[in-house]
Design an enzyme around this catalytic site. Structure first.
Site, PDB file in Angstrom:
ATOM      1  N   SER A  68      10.903 149.791 141.717  1.00 47.36           N
ATOM      2  CA  SER A  68      10.761 148.375 141.401  1.00 47.36           C
ATOM      3  C   SER A  68      12.035 147.872 140.737  1.00 47.36           C
ATOM      4  O   SER A  68      12.723 148.629 140.050  1.00 47.36           O
ATOM      5  CB  SER A  68       9.560 148.155 140.479  1.00 47.36           C
ATOM      6  OG  SER A  68       9.302 146.776 140.307  1.00 47.36           O
ATOM      7  N   ASP A  69      12.337 146.612 140.966  1.00 44.84           N
ATOM      8  CA  ASP A  69      13.483 145.989 140.328  1.00 44.84           C
ATOM      9  C   ASP A  69      13.206 144.506 140.204  1.00 44.84           C
ATOM     10  O   ASP A  69      12.422 143.949 140.980  1.00 44.84           O
ATOM     11  CB  ASP A  69      14.767 146.230 141.127  1.00 44.84           C
ATOM     12  CG  ASP A  69      15.999 145.972 140.289  1.00 44.84           C
ATOM     13  OD1 ASP A  69      16.338 146.837 139.465  1.00 44.84           O
ATOM     14  OD2 ASP A  69      16.600 144.893 140.445  1.00 44.84           O
TER      15      ASP A  69
END
Length: 192
Positions: A68-69
């Site tokens: 995730s980012d």
């Protein structure tokens, strides 16, 4: 049942993933997070989410790897983690009175098949007008220097907003649990 591995060093993402009551491990992926020339925030977070998951794909046991980012931009400039009080103050001063869209990339890589599913979840935040004294009081109280956008929506940062809009409020903290739970179910896990 495959193992679950969170490809992140973020304590906020770990706390979010714990809400799903699934056993998991976490490991920090070693990737370059520099935006590519002309890369949009949406494209950046999806690319980085996939890269984080792929960086840990060589697992000895069947594993579902979560990457995730998150990013947002003001006037075309992608905001990163401020790391200092001064930079956090600048970010919040620029956000004052504006509506920002936070883009959170999510990837789930299945080491059994090599398949990686990814998407971007958007969430809007409308900041109320913020004067310098308000910004300083907030920053000294919560010290969100390791948070993109310089606030913690799950804490006192909520007082900086006029409104929030989006399908998944956990995406604003960095891991969209509604979409993640759906991806994990599609991969064969029972959630809950």
């Amino acid at each position: 049942m495959p193992l679950i591995l969170l490809a992140s060093s973020s304590p906020y993402r770990r706390q979010l993933l714990e809400r799903l009551h699934l056993p998991f491990a976490h490991q920090s992926p070693d990737i370059d997070e520099t935006p590519l020339p002309g890369e949009s925030p949406r494209a950046l977070v999806e690319r980085l989410a996939r890269a984080k998951a792929a960086a840990l794909a060589d697992q000895p046991a069947p594993t579902l790897i979560i990457g995730s980012d998150q990013a947002t931009a003001i006037d075309g400039e992608i905001l990163g983690k401020p790391l200092t009080h001064e930079r956090a103050h600048q970010q919040l001063a620029r956000a004052s009175g504006q509506t920002l869209v936070f883009h959170t990339g999510l990837a789930l890589l299945d080491s059994r098949t090599g398949e990686c599913r990814s998407e971007v979840v958007d969430f809007q935040v409308r900041f109320r007008p913020l004067d310098a004294a308000t910004i300083d009081r907030y920053l000294l109280a919560e010290q969100p220097y390791d948070c993109a956008g310089s606030f913690k929506a799950e804490g006192l940062g909520i007082a900086l907003f006029d409104a929030m809009q989006g399908e998944d409020p956990t995406s604003l903290i960095g891991l969209p649990l509604i979409r993640l739970a759906a991806l994990l179910r599609e991969a064969g896990l029972q959630v809950p």
